[in-house]
Design a protein around this motif. Structure first.
Motif, mmCIF file in Angstrom:
data_model
loop_
_atom_site.group_PDB
_atom_site.id
_atom_site.type_symbol
_atom_site.label_atom_id
_atom_site.label_comp_id
_atom_site.label_asym_id
_atom_site.label_seq_id
_atom_site.Cartn_x
_atom_site.Cartn_y
_atom_site.Cartn_z
ATOM 1 N N GLN A 39 0.844 -1.190 0.000
ATOM 2 C CA GLN A 39 0.000 0.000 0.000
ATOM 3 C C GLN A 39 0.876 1.236 0.000
ATOM 4 O OE1 GLN A 39 -2.947 0.100 3.124
ATOM 5 N NE2 GLN A 39 -4.206 1.564 1.991
ATOM 6 N N PRO A 41 1.225 5.507 -0.209
ATOM 7 C CA PRO A 41 0.444 6.612 0.355
ATOM 8 C C PRO A 41 -0.650 7.071 -0.598
ATOM 9 C CG PRO A 41 2.781 6.972 0.721
ATOM 10 C CD PRO A 41 2.670 5.773 -0.171
ATOM 11 N N GLY A 42 -1.859 7.172 -0.073
ATOM 12 C CA GLY A 42 -2.973 7.648 -0.867
ATOM 13 C C GLY A 42 -3.569 6.635 -1.827
ATOM 14 N N LYS A 43 -3.072 5.407 -1.776
ATOM 15 C CA LYS A 43 -3.565 4.376 -2.689
ATOM 16 C C LYS A 43 -4.149 3.204 -1.908
ATOM 17 C CE LYS A 43 -0.497 5.384 -6.572
ATOM 18 N NZ LYS A 43 0.439 4.794 -7.568
ATOM 19 N N GLU A 44 -4.931 2.393 -2.609
ATOM 20 C CA GLU A 44 -5.497 1.210 -1.992
ATOM 21 C C GLU A 44 -4.435 0.110 -1.884
ATOM 22 O OE1 GLU A 44 -10.173 1.663 -3.377
ATOM 23 O OE2 GLU A 44 -8.967 -0.015 -4.118
#
Length: 127
Positions: A39, A41-44
């Motif tokens: 994972q 940052p800012g992503k699934e």
């Protein structure tokens, strides 16, 4: 039930290598299909690699195929992720996961298929 602890993350330059480990305790890890997710940052959270209970079958995300290798060592109750030719796009927290069910390669690419997760280990690829 099984507890998972990842290790081996760190800072590496582009083109470098790292080997992540996932140590299992509690019930033997040979009862579980094991996988790595990551994972950024800012992503699934996304699927990286999967290995069956026996170690005889593996699956990889297209983005890591040919660069990453998943393996397991039953005697040590440990799964590994060897990562070569790392790029900045590989920067993420890497999580180990375990699923006791059947080896269904499509289903096991999904986060929801896993009952047990480690705490994650940070991998940063930067010059």
């Amino acid at each position: 039930q099984v507890q998972l602890v990842e290790s081996g993350g760190g800072l590496v330059q582009p083109g470098g290598s790292l080997r992540l480990s996932c140590a299992a305790s509690g019930r033997s890890s040979s009862n579980y299909n094991m996988a790595w997710f990551r994972q950024a940052p800012g992503k699934e959270r996304e699927f990286v690699a999967l290995i069956s209970k026996t170690g005889g079958s593996t699956e990889y995300a297209d983005s890591v195929k040919g660069r990453f290798t998943i393996s397991r060592e039953s005697a040590k109750n440990t799964a590994y992720l060897q990562m070569n030719r790392l790029t900045p796009e590989d920067t993420a927290v890497y999580y180990c996961a375990a699923s006791p069910g059947l080896y269904l390669r499509n289903s096991l690419r999904n986060v929801g298929a896993y009952n047990y997760w480690g705490q994650g280990t940070q991998v940063t690829v930067s010059s």
